[in-house]
Design a protein around this motif. Structure first.
Motif, short mmCIF file in Angstrom:
data_model
loop_
_atom_site.label_atom_id
_atom_site.label_comp_id
_atom_site.label_asym_id
_atom_site.label_seq_id
_atom_site.Cartn_x
_atom_site.Cartn_y
_atom_site.Cartn_z
N ALA A 197 16.07 11.54 -35.15
CA ALA A 197 14.74 10.94 -35.06
C ALA A 197 13.75 11.84 -34.35
O ALA A 197 12.54 11.73 -34.55
CB ALA A 197 14.84 9.60 -34.33
N GLN A 198 14.26 12.75 -33.50
CA GLN A 198 13.35 13.61 -32.75
C GLN A 198 12.93 14.83 -33.55
O GLN A 198 12.07 15.59 -33.12
CB GLN A 198 14.02 14.06 -31.44
CG GLN A 198 14.99 15.23 -31.57
CD GLN A 198 16.33 14.82 -32.17
OE1 GLN A 198 16.51 13.70 -32.61
NE2 GLN A 198 17.25 15.75 -32.20
N LEU A 199 13.51 15.06 -34.74
CA LEU A 199 13.22 16.25 -35.52
C LEU A 199 12.29 15.95 -36.68
O LEU A 199 12.38 14.91 -37.31
CB LEU A 199 14.52 16.86 -36.05
CG LEU A 199 15.51 17.38 -35.00
CD1 LEU A 199 16.76 17.87 -35.69
CD2 LEU A 199 14.89 18.49 -34.18
N ARG A 200 11.41 16.87 -36.97
CA ARG A 200 10.55 16.78 -38.14
C ARG A 200 10.70 18.08 -38.90
O ARG A 200 10.89 19.14 -38.32
CB ARG A 200 9.07 16.57 -37.74
CG ARG A 200 8.83 15.30 -36.94
CD ARG A 200 9.11 14.05 -37.77
NE ARG A 200 8.77 12.84 -37.05
CZ ARG A 200 9.59 12.19 -36.24
NH1 ARG A 200 10.80 12.68 -36.02
NH2 ARG A 200 9.21 11.09 -35.64
N HIS A 201 10.60 18.01 -40.23
CA HIS A 201 10.88 19.19 -41.04
C HIS A 201 9.63 19.64 -41.77
O HIS A 201 8.97 18.85 -42.42
CB HIS A 201 11.98 18.86 -42.05
CG HIS A 201 12.36 20.03 -42.90
ND1 HIS A 201 12.96 21.15 -42.38
CD2 HIS A 201 12.21 20.25 -44.22
CE1 HIS A 201 13.18 22.01 -43.36
NE2 HIS A 201 12.72 21.49 -44.48
N LEU A 202 9.32 20.94 -41.67
CA LEU A 202 8.13 21.47 -42.31
C LEU A 202 8.44 22.48 -43.40
O LEU A 202 7.56 22.87 -44.15
CB LEU A 202 7.23 22.13 -41.25
CG LEU A 202 6.73 21.21 -40.13
CD1 LEU A 202 5.94 22.02 -39.11
CD2 LEU A 202 5.89 20.07 -40.69
N GLY A 203 9.69 22.96 -43.48
CA GLY A 203 10.04 23.98 -44.45
C GLY A 203 10.51 23.38 -45.77
O GLY A 203 10.28 22.22 -46.08
N GLY A 204 11.19 24.21 -46.56
CA GLY A 204 11.69 23.75 -47.83
C GLY A 204 10.69 23.95 -48.96
O GLY A 204 9.61 24.50 -48.78
N GLU A 212 9.83 11.18 -47.54
CA GLU A 212 9.78 10.87 -46.11
C GLU A 212 9.53 12.11 -45.26
O GLU A 212 8.94 12.02 -44.17
CB GLU A 212 11.06 10.16 -45.66
CG GLU A 212 12.33 10.99 -45.76
CD GLU A 212 13.04 10.82 -47.08
OE1 GLU A 212 14.26 11.06 -47.13
OE2 GLU A 212 12.37 10.44 -48.07
N LEU A 213 9.96 13.28 -45.75
CA LEU A 213 9.69 14.51 -45.01
C LEU A 213 8.22 14.88 -45.12
O LEU A 213 7.62 15.40 -44.17
CB LEU A 213 10.56 15.65 -45.53
CG LEU A 213 12.07 15.44 -45.44
CD1 LEU A 213 12.81 16.70 -45.88
CD2 LEU A 213 12.49 15.04 -44.04
N LEU A 214 7.63 14.63 -46.28
CA LEU A 214 6.20 14.89 -46.45
C LEU A 214 5.37 13.98 -45.56
O LEU A 214 4.27 14.35 -45.13
CB LEU A 214 5.80 14.68 -47.92
CG LEU A 214 6.42 15.64 -48.93
CD1 LEU A 214 6.07 15.22 -50.35
CD2 LEU A 214 5.96 17.07 -48.68
N ARG A 215 5.91 12.80 -45.26
CA ARG A 215 5.20 11.87 -44.37
C ARG A 215 5.48 12.16 -42.90
O ARG A 215 4.95 11.47 -42.03
CB ARG A 215 5.62 10.43 -44.70
CG ARG A 215 5.17 9.95 -46.07
CD ARG A 215 5.35 8.45 -46.20
NE ARG A 215 6.75 8.06 -46.14
CZ ARG A 215 7.52 7.87 -47.22
NH1 ARG A 215 7.02 8.05 -48.44
NH2 ARG A 215 8.78 7.50 -47.09
N GLY A 216 6.32 13.16 -42.62
CA GLY A 216 6.62 13.50 -41.24
C GLY A 216 7.63 12.60 -40.58
O GLY A 216 7.72 12.54 -39.35
N GLU A 217 8.45 11.92 -41.39
CA GLU A 217 9.46 11.02 -40.84
C GLU A 217 10.71 11.80 -40.43
O GLU A 217 10.85 12.98 -40.76
CB GLU A 217 9.79 9.94 -41.87
CG GLU A 217 8.61 9.03 -42.19
CD GLU A 217 8.94 7.99 -43.25
OE1 GLU A 217 10.14 7.86 -43.61
OE2 GLU A 217 8.00 7.33 -43.73
N PRO A 218 11.63 11.17 -39.70
CA PRO A 218 12.83 11.87 -39.22
C PRO A 218 13.68 12.44 -40.35
O PRO A 218 13.74 11.90 -41.45
CB PRO A 218 13.59 10.79 -38.45
CG PRO A 218 12.56 9.79 -38.07
CD PRO A 218 11.56 9.79 -39.18
#
Length: 232
Positions: A197-204, A212-218
């Motif tokens: 929950a503390q991590l957000r992913h910007l790569g890929g 959900e990653l595009l929305r900045g979710e865990p």
């Protein structure tokens, strides 16, 4: 990679770099530089160049992580993310054989990684080649290989986060192997698949990235399932 760059890399490889320590958990995979022979460039991407080489008598893929002047932190993160796959051994996951936080001829590079050499190109190249299209049986076999590899990674606490045909390598025997862990993340050992929950992913890769990653979710393992569906 140009012939000049390759010749410089070969020349630099002949002199052993200054010792550079890896964390204790990775001490087993330190590179023996005297055992490397660089043969030819295989390709390059945003975070590095890959060469076909020999190491301790076997053909390998050697990745030189690129120094990125615009985003040095991203370069370092990519190197350490690649090592998330270290010590993981599965028929459908590319093995990390050795690594070093140094690189011959490029003191600014975050490091060098020696990996298993698949040898038959990528799934992306196979899909878009001029040969016959993939049949149903072949697609199902490849899908099973990829899901087997993902299941193994997730059980080992690793989320790939950049699954796409270009990162699925083909090996002799028509095997698929998941490779390129430069965007991967390790899940914490004290929780389930939603424990980041503390991590957000910007790569890929944007086209294969879970909503959900595009929305900045865990980050969770579910992101890889979405990327697999897009790949399929």
């Amino acid at each position: 990679s140009s012939p000049l760059e390759l010749s410089r890399y070969k020349a630099a490889s002949s002199s052993r770099p200054a010792p550079c320590r890896l964390p204790p958990r990775l001490a087993w995979c330190s590179i023996d530089w005297e055992q490397i022979r660089v043969l030819e460039p295989l390709g390059s991407g945003g975070f590095g160049s890959v060469y076909r080489a020999t190491y301790r008598g076997q053909t390998v893929a050697l990745k030189k992580v690129k120094r990125c002047s615009k985003n040095r932190l991203a370069s370092r993160q990519s190197f350490w993310a690649e090592l998330n796959a270290a010590r993981l051994c599965h028929p459908h996951v590319v093995r990390v054989l050795a690594a070093s936080a140094s690189c011959p001829g490029d003191p600014g590079s975050p490091g060098t990684i020696i990996m298993e050499y698949a040898g038959s190109g990528t799934l992306h190249r196979r899909i878009y080649s001029r040969g016959p299209p993939l049949g149903k049986a072949c697609c199902l076999r490849y899908a099973r290989h990829i899901t087997d590899g993902l299941r193994f990674l997730h059980r080992g606490g690793v989320v790939h986060l950049d699954l796409k045909p270009a990162n699925v390598l083909l090996a002799p025997g028509d095997l698929c192997k998941i490779g390129d862990f430069g965007c991967s993340q390790k899940l914490r050992e004290d929780g389930g698949e939603d424990c980041c929950a503390q991590l957000r992913h910007l790569g890929g890769t944007y086209t294969h990235r879970a909503p959900e990653l595009l929305r900045g979710e865990p980050v969770t393992a579910k992101a890889d399932i979405y990327s697999f569906a897009v790949t399929l």
